[in-house]
Design a protein around this motif. Structure first.
Motif, short mmCIF file in Angstrom:
data_model
loop_
_atom_site.label_atom_id
_atom_site.label_comp_id
_atom_site.label_asym_id
_atom_site.label_seq_id
_atom_site.Cartn_x
_atom_site.Cartn_y
_atom_site.Cartn_z
N GLY A 1 0.81 -1.22 0.00
CA GLY A 1 0.00 0.00 0.00
C GLY A 1 0.83 1.26 0.00
O GLY A 1 2.07 1.23 0.05
N VAL A 2 0.11 2.39 -0.05
CA VAL A 2 0.71 3.72 -0.04
C VAL A 2 -0.05 4.56 0.97
O VAL A 2 -1.29 4.59 0.95
CB VAL A 2 0.63 4.37 -1.44
N LEU A 3 0.65 5.23 1.86
CA LEU A 3 -0.02 6.05 2.86
C LEU A 3 -0.72 7.24 2.19
O LEU A 3 -0.25 7.75 1.16
CB LEU A 3 0.97 6.53 3.91
N PRO A 4 -1.86 7.67 2.75
CA PRO A 4 -2.68 8.70 2.07
C PRO A 4 -1.98 10.03 1.85
O PRO A 4 -2.32 10.75 0.91
CB PRO A 4 -3.90 8.84 2.98
N SER A 5 -0.99 10.36 2.66
CA SER A 5 -0.32 11.65 2.51
C SER A 5 0.80 11.62 1.47
O SER A 5 1.34 12.67 1.11
CB SER A 5 0.27 12.10 3.86
N TRP A 6 1.14 10.45 0.96
CA TRP A 6 2.24 10.32 0.01
C TRP A 6 1.77 10.53 -1.42
O TRP A 6 0.80 9.93 -1.86
CB TRP A 6 2.89 8.95 0.10
N THR A 7 2.49 11.34 -2.16
CA THR A 7 2.29 11.43 -3.61
C THR A 7 3.05 10.27 -4.27
O THR A 7 3.87 9.61 -3.63
CB THR A 7 2.82 12.75 -4.16
N CYS B 1 -5.85 1.67 7.14
CA CYS B 1 -5.32 2.80 7.91
C CYS B 1 -6.44 3.77 8.22
O CYS B 1 -7.54 3.69 7.65
CB CYS B 1 -4.17 3.50 7.18
N THR B 2 -6.20 4.70 9.13
CA THR B 2 -7.18 5.75 9.43
C THR B 2 -7.05 6.86 8.38
O THR B 2 -6.06 6.91 7.64
CB THR B 2 -6.92 6.36 10.81
N PRO B 3 -8.02 7.76 8.31
CA PRO B 3 -7.88 8.89 7.38
C PRO B 3 -6.62 9.70 7.63
O PRO B 3 -6.10 10.34 6.71
CB PRO B 3 -9.14 9.71 7.64
N ALA B 4 -6.09 9.67 8.88
CA ALA B 4 -4.86 10.41 9.20
C ALA B 4 -3.61 9.58 8.91
O ALA B 4 -2.49 10.07 9.11
CB ALA B 4 -4.88 10.82 10.67
N GLY B 5 -3.79 8.32 8.45
CA GLY B 5 -2.65 7.53 8.04
C GLY B 5 -2.06 6.63 9.11
O GLY B 5 -0.95 6.11 8.93
N GLY C 1 -12.97 2.79 12.65
CA GLY C 1 -12.17 3.98 12.41
C GLY C 1 -11.13 3.83 11.31
O GLY C 1 -10.43 4.80 10.99
N TYR C 2 -11.04 2.62 10.73
CA TYR C 2 -10.05 2.35 9.69
C TYR C 2 -10.74 2.09 8.36
O TYR C 2 -11.90 1.67 8.30
CB TYR C 2 -9.18 1.14 10.06
N LEU C 3 -9.98 2.33 7.29
CA LEU C 3 -10.47 2.12 5.92
C LEU C 3 -9.41 1.35 5.14
O LEU C 3 -8.21 1.40 5.48
CB LEU C 3 -10.69 3.46 5.21
N PRO C 4 -9.81 0.64 4.07
CA PRO C 4 -8.77 0.18 3.14
C PRO C 4 -7.94 1.39 2.71
O PRO C 4 -8.50 2.46 2.43
CB PRO C 4 -9.58 -0.40 1.98
N TRP C 5 -6.64 1.24 2.65
CA TRP C 5 -5.78 2.41 2.41
C TRP C 5 -6.15 3.15 1.14
O TRP C 5 -6.03 4.38 1.07
CB TRP C 5 -4.31 1.98 2.38
N PHE C 6 -6.65 2.43 0.13
CA PHE C 6 -6.97 3.08 -1.14
C PHE C 6 -8.34 3.76 -1.14
O PHE C 6 -8.71 4.41 -2.11
CB PHE C 6 -6.88 2.08 -2.30
N PRO D 1 -10.38 9.16 1.85
CA PRO D 1 -10.71 10.37 1.07
C PRO D 1 -9.53 11.32 0.97
O PRO D 1 -8.79 11.52 1.93
CB PRO D 1 -11.84 11.01 1.90
N GLY D 2 -9.32 11.83 -0.23
CA GLY D 2 -8.28 12.83 -0.43
C GLY D 2 -6.86 12.31 -0.47
O GLY D 2 -5.90 13.09 -0.40
N ARG D 3 -6.67 10.97 -0.63
CA ARG D 3 -5.30 10.46 -0.68
C ARG D 3 -4.57 11.11 -1.87
O ARG D 3 -5.14 11.35 -2.94
CB ARG D 3 -5.27 8.94 -0.75
N GLN D 4 -3.30 11.34 -1.69
CA GLN D 4 -2.52 12.11 -2.65
C GLN D 4 -2.20 11.36 -3.94
O GLN D 4 -1.74 11.97 -4.91
CB GLN D 4 -1.22 12.58 -1.99
N THR D 5 -2.46 10.05 -3.97
CA THR D 5 -2.21 9.28 -5.19
C THR D 5 -3.50 9.02 -5.96
O THR D 5 -3.53 8.15 -6.83
CB THR D 5 -1.55 7.93 -4.85
N SER D 6 -4.56 9.78 -5.69
CA SER D 6 -5.85 9.51 -6.32
C SER D 6 -5.82 9.68 -7.83
O SER D 6 -6.65 9.11 -8.54
CB SER D 6 -6.94 10.40 -5.71
N GLY D 7 -4.86 10.45 -8.35
CA GLY D 7 -4.80 10.66 -9.79
C GLY D 7 -3.91 9.67 -10.52
O GLY D 7 -3.70 9.81 -11.73
#
Length: 282
Positions: A124-130, A188-192, A208-213, A216-222
């Motif tokens: 996986g990739v953490l939500p704050s990572w591009t 992971c949580t929305p805060a990673g 309180g956890y979600l599949p990492w992908f 909402p708003g993860r930086q690799t969404s594009g």
């Protein structure tokens, strides 16, 4: 000329050969991208590594948690577990060649096909990572794996803390978070903040956890993301997410996703071969 993404092989060499025969793979024409966990739990891990080593640049491989586990055992940092099937590598006359080759494989790969960026990781990739940051962080781990500091790194690699990314992290803590995200992450949580216990499908997310992908708003969404590791999730083929661990070692299937530029458009085709059960889950 085609590019193939292949899910977790886990030592199932005969299944890999059947899959490559099915897709009529040619190392002079095609490229394989294997998404990690090349070894362990299946009956012929050495056969998998020797086959992939023989393909040269036509086989681009990621390191998964089982591959790092092999390196840790080989360096005396960990003891084999009762379910490990790594003895064929550890006792082989060409053991060192296989281990050295493994050290030079990747933690993340970013590829362009038909104008689409595809970011490949094992887990996986953490939500704050591009995507760019993910590649840079992966290179930090790759540099240590290829250095004289490998043994020290493997001794300190294991652990669940810190459980989230902070740019100020340094040394062991920094590398451990990167490795855990790239090779162990499911929820992971929305805060990673990462969870390492839940191993079921999407419905098994702790409160309180979600599949990492799905954060909402993860930086690799594009970016199109391809990963393995999550056999209880299985095949998932969304425009932005490709999950390719279909449980070969557990008696599921070994999957390859063919990606091809057809007149400027990204064409996808899923190819699977059924696998005999090498181990029972649990």
């Amino acid at each position: 000329m085609a590019l193939y993404l292949i899910g977790d092989v886990q030592g199932c060499s005969s299944a890999l050969q059947r899959l490559l025969d099915t897709i009529s793979f040619s190392p002079s024409r095609d490229t394989l991208f294997l998404l990690g966990d090349l070894v362990n739990r299946g009956p012929d891990s050495a056969g998998v590594l020797r086959r992939l080593m023989g393909y040269g640049a036509a086989a681009q491989c990621l390191l998964g948690n089982h591959d790092l586990h092999l390196l840790a055992i080989a360096h005396g940092v960990r003891k084999p577990s009762r379910k490990d099937t790594l003895h064929d590598i550890l006792e082989a006359p060409d053991r060192q060649a296989m281990l050295d080759w493994l050290r030079w494989q990747r933690m993340a790969i970013l590829e362009q096909v038909a104008g689409h960026e595809i970011l490949m990781v094992h887990a996986g990739v953490l939500p704050s990572w591009t995507a760019t940051q993910t590649m840079a962080l992966a290179k930090e781990v790759e540099s240590v794996l290829r250095s004289v500091a490998l043994g020290e790194f493997l001794q300190q690699m294991y652990g669940n803390q810190p459980d989230h990314w902070d740019e100020s992290l340094r040394g062991t803590d920094r590398l451990r978070v990167i490795v855990n995200a790239l090779t162990r992450l499911r929820f992971c949580t929305p805060a990673g903040h990462m969870d390492y216990e839940a191993t079921g499908g999407i419905e098994a997310a702790p409160p309180g956890y979600l599949p990492w992908f799905e954060v909402p708003g993860r930086q690799t969404s594009g970016v199109m993301l391809a990963f393995g590791h999550w056999s209880t999730l299985g095949w998932l083929g969304r425009p932005d997410v490709l999950s390719l661990d279909t449980g070969c070692v557990w008696g599921g299937a070994l999957s390859a996703l063919r990606l091809e530029d057809v007149n400027g458009h990204l064409h996808q085709e899923l190819i699977q071969v059924k696998c005999p059960q090498a181990q029972k889950p649990g």
